[in-house]
Design an enzyme around this catalytic site. Structure first.
Site, short mmCIF file in Angstrom:
data_model
loop_
_atom_site.label_atom_id
_atom_site.label_comp_id
_atom_site.label_asym_id
_atom_site.label_seq_id
_atom_site.Cartn_x
_atom_site.Cartn_y
_atom_site.Cartn_z
N GLU A 170 0.82 -1.23 0.00
CA GLU A 170 0.00 0.00 0.00
C GLU A 170 0.86 1.28 0.00
O GLU A 170 0.81 2.08 0.93
CB GLU A 170 -0.99 -0.03 1.18
CG GLU A 170 -1.94 -1.20 1.05
CD GLU A 170 -3.05 -1.27 2.12
OE1 GLU A 170 -3.04 -0.45 3.06
OE2 GLU A 170 -3.92 -2.14 1.99
N GLU A 287 -5.43 -8.93 -0.16
CA GLU A 287 -6.05 -8.72 1.16
C GLU A 287 -7.56 -8.74 0.95
O GLU A 287 -8.23 -7.71 0.96
CB GLU A 287 -5.57 -7.43 1.81
CG GLU A 287 -4.09 -7.50 2.21
CD GLU A 287 -3.66 -6.35 3.12
OE1 GLU A 287 -4.52 -5.62 3.64
OE2 GLU A 287 -2.42 -6.19 3.30
#
Ligand SMILES: *[C@@H]1O[C@H](CO)[C@@H](O)[C@H](O)[C@H]1NC(C)=O
Ligand SMILES: *[C@@H]1O[C@H](CO)[C@@H](O)[C@H](O)[C@H]1NC(C)=O
Ligand SMILES: *[C@@H]1O[C@H](CO)[C@@H](O)[C@H](O)[C@H]1NC(C)=O
Ligand SMILES: *[C@@H]1O[C@H](CO)[C@@H](O)[C@H](O)[C@H]1NC(C)=O
Ligand SMILES: *[C@@H]1O[C@H](CO)[C@@H](O)[C@H](O)[C@H]1NC(C)=O
Ligand SMILES: *[C@@H]1O[C@H](CO)[C@@H](O)[C@H](O)[C@H]1NC(C)=O
Ligand SMILES: *[C@@H]1O[C@H](CO)[C@@H](O)[C@H](O)[C@H]1NC(C)=O
Ligand SMILES: *[C@@H]1O[C@H](CO)[C@@H](O)[C@H](O)[C@H]1NC(C)=O
Ligand SMILES: *[C@@H]1O[C@H](CO)[C@@H](O)[C@H](O)[C@H]1NC(C)=O
Length: 627
Positions: A170, A287
């Site tokens: 991220e 995720e």
């Protein structure tokens, strides 16, 4: 690259004359759900991360993850892992020399546990990036080369080909982007990593095609998340120079499995709409959790509800892979659930295990209870190699449905059927319903067929329910409470026997919602189970051990249960210490109330025809000899 793409395509081609069932297409079922992940606790500093990763809790957690059936969990994605690497000095020609000792210790242990890391290149290289931003690209290329080459040499191509390498997690999130990547810097970083990994692969004997995944992005608006969007925009323009081989992204739900898929579909539509040239890049939602925030307590994380959500997520992605253009190249999904829960959220965080830190005992230690979601991963590992699309079974008097995934062996192998059934997401009530199906075999005198039904059921195979209702939700459950929770941690053996007719009938009206049911049918032509590897014993505390063993890969589909035997010394009889336990997974926690755990151990497997494997080799455990 071409090889792996063909593999994804192959999954979409119905296998003609390949399955036992000819009125419905079957497809190769790739195990796309076997990745997990976590972030070590504490500050993002080398010594803190090291203490966390080598703590007894994390190590024990890993031992549990490894104690699922073979292939249930294959990869583990750990943030900041490369921060374990220490910078020492530069060579005379200016190449950094690193100390890999801590990373070696961690990944070699992981390798012994037969788990593969997802190596995320997220580290400040022990500070040298900041002082040398002008040669950042060279440093990244050299570092990714050194890491890859090192473990290729230590573990060999056979293991390294299974490792996954990924860019920074991220990168558009400030809390992660500690190097303040600019757009250009980030793209160059990814290109440099790719070059280093590729070069390291080339030194091996037959040029390993090691790949890079990325950008592990949230892909919110282009304004807010410029790095991830810029990377794929760049790939779209120059596909030949695209540094990533698998496009990774993160999409979660707001509590529902269907929202995970919807959010994912929306993102992929947007990506393909804007960047058509990358529409054949394999994709992975690494995720893919039902809701964001692993540590935020949620009731559903406690029990069979989370187990069912994980299975729904897998089912929905399988259906999507077969039916929706956006998911044609879905390579995998990962559950971010290898975290360790903390007090007072023992069961309610996004974890596979409930964790009790026993501060009241001497020595202080951790007790882990396997949650139903852990058992669900074990059940998924029993699926057969080919599968039909998800079947919706409509119930006559309501809008509710059952979801059924039917998997099978191929016709050139003895019959093995594995069906996973559960009520559709959010089903509140199931009427009195009997599942009745014909099975694809004919009885003859030499081949017989047996079946086994296992069940996860809320309130029954439900350690949290026991803990709340009878254990007083106490932070330090005593030995008897722990044993009771462990008795409830595996799927229940619901029914088993020989099939006298090629059909199957089961009334499912009485089960408490939600539940997950696994039906397996085996031909007697399937071989007797191989003997398990000798067990490994891990000391938990005084008089208590965790016994686990490896299965021989893909030979245990017809396993019913394991047996664990114990002998105090060579002159006494062997005791069947797991006699009252259903043990479909290769582990057993032994904590006898009044006797000692020093002695000899061996295990064997029993299949659904009640045929017993040979015993494993015997191993000895003594609390005096443990270092
Ligand atoms: C980076 O530079 C600072 C200031 O010159 C120095 O104190 C520090 O030791 C350097 N760090 C490394 C890892 O070279
Ligand atoms: C990144 O930016 C933050 C805030 O501006 C700053 O505190 C930090 O030192 C910077 N990090 C690096 C590696 O330059
Ligand atoms: C290449 O592989 C072959 C067979 O696997 C082996 O005998 C040989 O030693 C290897 N060569 C190198 C340089 O690793
Ligand atoms: C046990 O001690 C640790 C460290 O002091 C603390 O964080 C944790 O909350 C304690 N656990 C319980 C159940 O009291
Ligand atoms: C459910 O249906 C079965 C067969 O249709 C019947 O034998 C059984 O009594 C029913 N159970 C209930 C609770 O109605
Ligand atoms: C078991 O695994 C081996 C090697 O991975 C494979 O060749 C074989 O077909 C598998 N057998 C079954 C029954 O799936
Ligand atoms: C073996 O164990 C039994 C039961 O604990 C004990 O009575 C016996 O003395 C032991 N024998 C040896 C040789 O240690
Ligand atoms: C080892 O086991 C014996 C027998 O149960 C016990 O008396 C002793 O306290 C144990 N020692 C340690 C260090 O755990
Ligand atoms: C069990 O062990 C015996 C004796 O070593 C061996 O002959 C036999 O093949 C083994 N059976 C299985 C199923 O491995």
């Amino acid at each position: 690259m071409v090889g792996s793409l063909l593999m994804y395509l192959a999954a979409l081609v119905p296998l003609q004359n390949y399955s036992y069932i000819d009125n419905e297409p079957y497809y190769k079922l790739a195990r796309f759900w076997t990745n997990t992940g976590f972030c070590p606790s504490g500050e993002i500093k080398r010594e803190t991360l090291k203490a966390s990763l080598f703590s007894d809790e994390v190590q024990m957690n890993l031992i549990h993850l490894a104690a699922l059936p073979t292939g249930a969990l294959t990869h583990i994605r750990i943030h900041w892992l490369l921060k374990l690497v220490k910078f020492i000095q530069y060579t005379q020609s200016g190449v950094p020399i690193y100390d890999f000792a801590d990373l070696d210790a961690f990944v070699l242990n992981l390798n012994d546990l037969e788990l593969y890391p997802v190596i995320e290149y997220m580290t400040d290289l022990d500070g040298i990036i900041i002082n040398n931003s002008d040669i950042m690209d060279d440093l990244w290329q050299d570092f990714s080369y050194q890491v890859t080459k090192r473990y290729l040499n230590l573990l060999g191509a056979k293991n390294l080909i299974k490792w996954q390498f990924e860019t920074w997690n991220e990168p558009d999130i400030h809390n992660y982007n500690r190097l303040n990547f600019t757009i250009e810097g980030f793209i160059n970083y990814a290109i440099a990593l790719r070059k280093g990994i590729k070069a390291a692969g080339r030194i091996s004997n037959k040029s390993l095609d090691l790949t890079l995944r990325g950008p592990a992005g949230l892909f919110k608006s282009k304004r807010k998340h410029p790095l991830c969007w810029a990377l794929i925009q760049n790939c779209n323009k120059h596909m030949d120079h695209c540094p990533i081989n698998v496009l990774t992204y993160h999409r979660k739900g707001q509590g529902l499995a269907s929202e995970v898929l919807e959010a994912s579909r929306k993102l992929l539509k947007k990506i393909y709409g804007n960047y058509a040239n990358i529409n054949m890049l394999p994709v992975s939602n690494d995720e893919a959790d039902p809701i964001a925030g692993w540590s935020t307590p949620q009731d559903f994380y406690e029990d069979v509800r989370y187990a069912a959500k994980l299975v729904y997520i897998v089912f929905l992605h399988w259906h999507a892979k077969l039916n929706f253009r956006e998911f044609k190249y879905l390579e995998s999904i990962s559950h971010d659930n290898a975290f360790i829960s903390y007090h007072p959220f023992e069961f309610t965080q996004r974890t596979l295990l409930a964790h009790f830190r026993m501060n009241n005992s001497q020595p202080v230690h951790s007790q882990f209870i396997q949650k139903p979601v852990y058992a669900a991963l074990g059940m998924l590992s029993k699926l057969a190699p080919i599968a039909a699309d998800i079947e919706d079974i409509k119930l006559s008097t309501s809008n509710d449905v059952l979801w059924l995934l039917k998997t099978s062996s191929t016709v050139n192998n003895p019959l093995y059927l594995s069906w996973l059934l559960l009520p559709g997401e959010n089903t509140k009530r199931i009427e009195n319903f009997t599942l009745h199906r014909h099975l694809p075999f004919q009885l003859c005198s030499i081949e017989t067929f047996a079946y086994v039904v296992e069940l996860l059921e809320k309130g029954k195979t439900d350690p949290a329910y026991f803990w709340r209702t009878q254990g007083g939700s106490r932070p330090f459950p005593n030995a008897m409470e722990r044993a009771a929770m462990r008795l409830a941690q595996t799927p229940r053996l619901q029914a088993s026997g020989i099939l006298l007719m090629p059909e199957f009938r089961l009334n499912i009206g009485d089960f408490q919602l939600p539940w997950i049911l696994l039906l397996r049918v085996c031909s007697s032509f399937l071989p007797i189970l191989k003997q398990p590897e000798p067990p490994t014993i891990t000391k938990i505390t005084v008089g208590e051990i965790f016994i686990s063993w490896y299965e021989i890969a893909n030979t245990t589909q017809c396993l019913k249960t394991y047996e664990v035997w114990f002998q105090v010394n060579k002159t006494t009889d062997w005791n069947f210490i797991s006699e009252n336990w259903h043990l479909p997974f290769p582990s057993f926690q032994y904590a006898p109330i009044s006797s000692c755990v020093n002695g000899f151990y061996k295990v064997r497997a029993v299949d659904i025809f009640n045929r017993k494997s040979n015993f494993s080799d015997t191993i000895v455990h003594s609390n005096y000899s443990t270092p």
